[in-house]
Design a protein around this motif. Structure first.
Motif, mmCIF file in Angstrom:
data_model
loop_
_atom_site.group_PDB
_atom_site.id
_atom_site.type_symbol
_atom_site.label_atom_id
_atom_site.label_comp_id
_atom_site.label_asym_id
_atom_site.label_seq_id
_atom_site.Cartn_x
_atom_site.Cartn_y
_atom_site.Cartn_z
ATOM 1 N N TRP A 19 21.733 -9.707 11.981
ATOM 2 C CA TRP A 19 20.676 -10.609 12.477
ATOM 3 C C TRP A 19 19.437 -9.758 12.735
ATOM 4 N N GLU A 20 18.844 -9.277 11.646
ATOM 5 C CA GLU A 20 17.768 -8.300 11.823
ATOM 6 C C GLU A 20 16.436 -8.991 12.083
ATOM 7 N N SER A 73 18.590 -15.338 12.091
ATOM 8 C CA SER A 73 18.299 -14.248 13.034
ATOM 9 C C SER A 73 17.500 -14.766 14.222
ATOM 10 N N PHE A 74 16.489 -15.539 13.902
ATOM 11 C CA PHE A 74 15.599 -16.065 14.931
ATOM 12 C C PHE A 74 16.358 -16.951 15.923
ATOM 13 N N THR A 75 17.108 -17.915 15.395
ATOM 14 C CA THR A 75 17.768 -18.867 16.293
ATOM 15 C C THR A 75 18.975 -18.236 16.991
ATOM 16 N N PHE A 76 19.686 -17.347 16.307
ATOM 17 C CA PHE A 76 20.891 -16.789 16.932
ATOM 18 C C PHE A 76 20.536 -15.770 18.009
ATOM 19 N N ARG A 77 19.515 -14.972 17.774
ATOM 20 C CA ARG A 77 19.059 -14.051 18.827
ATOM 21 C C ARG A 77 18.600 -14.846 20.055
ATOM 22 N N ARG A 78 17.914 -15.942 19.809
ATOM 23 C CA ARG A 78 17.448 -16.776 20.925
ATOM 24 C C ARG A 78 18.636 -17.338 21.699
ATOM 25 N N PHE A 79 19.673 -17.717 20.965
ATOM 26 C CA PHE A 79 20.889 -18.242 21.605
ATOM 27 C C PHE A 79 21.551 -17.164 22.471
ATOM 28 N N ILE A 80 21.656 -15.952 21.948
ATOM 29 C CA ILE A 80 22.287 -14.847 22.682
ATOM 30 C C ILE A 80 21.492 -14.546 23.965
ATOM 31 N N VAL A 81 20.178 -14.567 23.852
ATOM 32 C CA VAL A 81 19.325 -14.256 24.999
ATOM 33 C C VAL A 81 19.287 -15.430 26.001
ATOM 34 N N GLY A 82 19.609 -16.628 25.484
ATOM 35 C CA GLY A 82 19.643 -17.798 26.365
ATOM 36 C C GLY A 82 18.307 -18.496 26.500
ATOM 37 N N LEU A 83 17.503 -18.455 25.442
ATOM 38 C CA LEU A 83 16.207 -19.142 25.475
ATOM 39 C C LEU A 83 16.397 -20.641 25.230
ATOM 40 N N PRO A 84 15.528 -21.474 25.788
ATOM 41 C CA PRO A 84 15.725 -22.927 25.672
ATOM 42 C C PRO A 84 15.625 -23.417 24.230
ATOM 43 N N THR A 85 16.592 -24.253 23.839
ATOM 44 C CA THR A 85 16.600 -24.748 22.456
ATOM 45 C C THR A 85 15.521 -25.798 22.230
ATOM 46 N N ASN A 86 15.065 -26.452 23.300
ATOM 47 C CA ASN A 86 14.054 -27.509 23.084
ATOM 48 C C ASN A 86 12.718 -26.927 22.602
#
Length: 280
Positions: free
Chosen positions: A273-274, A79-92
């Motif tokens: 992805w709660e 949930s944490f990583t996939f939401r970040r991916f959808i929002v477009g937050l930096p993976t580094n």
């Protein structure tokens, strides 16, 4: 003395390598429910979380946490990583987070302490909340992303609480299909009118609201919506997929319908992805 220290360090590494192996090759995990989560994590390719997950795996293996907690942690990381991916937050930013996350674990409050640690992150390290995620997903191009991530998204949406899961990965019969096509038949423009036609093409073409799964993409392709809906044996009406259910009751496919279908999908997205519902 040096030998003792070396032996101690190496035995720890040896122990963790067993769990690393299962993270990389989920088929080596015998438990079906755990294996499924590992397969999901594999499709997401979040290797950056492995140092943390190996330690949690070890705790599960040693009986410090039960299977349910282990699965909850695996789901939380997705949930944490996939939401970040959808929002477009930096993976580094993930490197830093996962390097120190295990240090935040409280043994007697295992899951809660991890949830809390992730929810308290701010800025580029944040755990995107529902509204931010829903707004980002609406216009996110989820077609031109890594095939593994795309499969993960569609497979999980399709199979949520489904006792007859559909395999997408490695299944050449099922492909991803654009409802409003990439190269639409001229009838689309006539039916929609210029403005709406261009709006969809520019804003919604590759978004989740306009994508579905089909075993008959070749036959449906660029045809007008009603043909795609009703084509004998291959149209949406004859599909047993959840992603096509809403399409069977529609008479047209326009901006408003894409947005309505998106709302249905986003509700399901938030359940899969709660975000942890805890009070800090």
């Amino acid at each position: 003395e040096i030998v003792e220290i070396l032996e101690k360090n190496l035995s720890e590494i040896k122990s963790l390598s067993k769990f690393y192996n299962k993270l990389v090759n989920p088929k080596n995990e015998e438990d079906k429910a755990v294996r499924q989560q590992l397969e999901f994590i594999n499709k997401l390719e979040i290797n950056v979380a492995f140092p943390f997950l190996m330690k949690v795996y070890e705790d599960y293996s040693n009986g410090i946490i039960d299977k349910q907690i282990f699965i909850s942690v695996l789901a939380l990381i997705q949930s944490f990583t996939f939401r970040r991916f959808i929002v477009g937050l930096p993976t580094n930013a993930l490197n830093k987070i996962f390097m120190s996350l295990y240090d935040k674990v409280e043994q007697d409050n295992y899951l809660f302490s991890i949830q809390k640690s992730l929810l308290l992150r701010a800025g580029v390290q944040r755990f995107p909340r529902d509204t931010e995620t829903i707004n980002a997903l609406k216009e996110k191009d989820v077609y031109n992303i890594k095939p593994k991530n795309r499969t993960y998204l569609l497979e999980r949406l399709e199979n949520f609480q489904n006792n007859e899961p559909v395999a997408i990965e490695g299944n050449s019969d099922i492909t991803i299909e654009h409802i409003f096509p990439q190269n639409p038949d001229p009838k689309w423009k006539i039916e929609l009118g210029n403005d709406e036609y261009n709006y969809i093409k520019e804003n919604y073409l590759n978004t989740i609201g306009n994508l579905t799964l089909s075993g008959n993409n070749g036959k449906l392709g660029n045809k007008p919506f009603l043909d795609k809906r009703d084509l004998a044996e291959v149209g949406y009406k004859d599909s047993r997929l959840w992603l096509n259910k809403y399409l069977t009751i529609l008479d047209k496919w326009d901006k408003a319908e894409i947005e309505r279908r998106y709302n249905l999908i986003s509700e399901r997205f938030m359940k899969i992805w709660e975000i942890p519902n805890i009070t800090i």
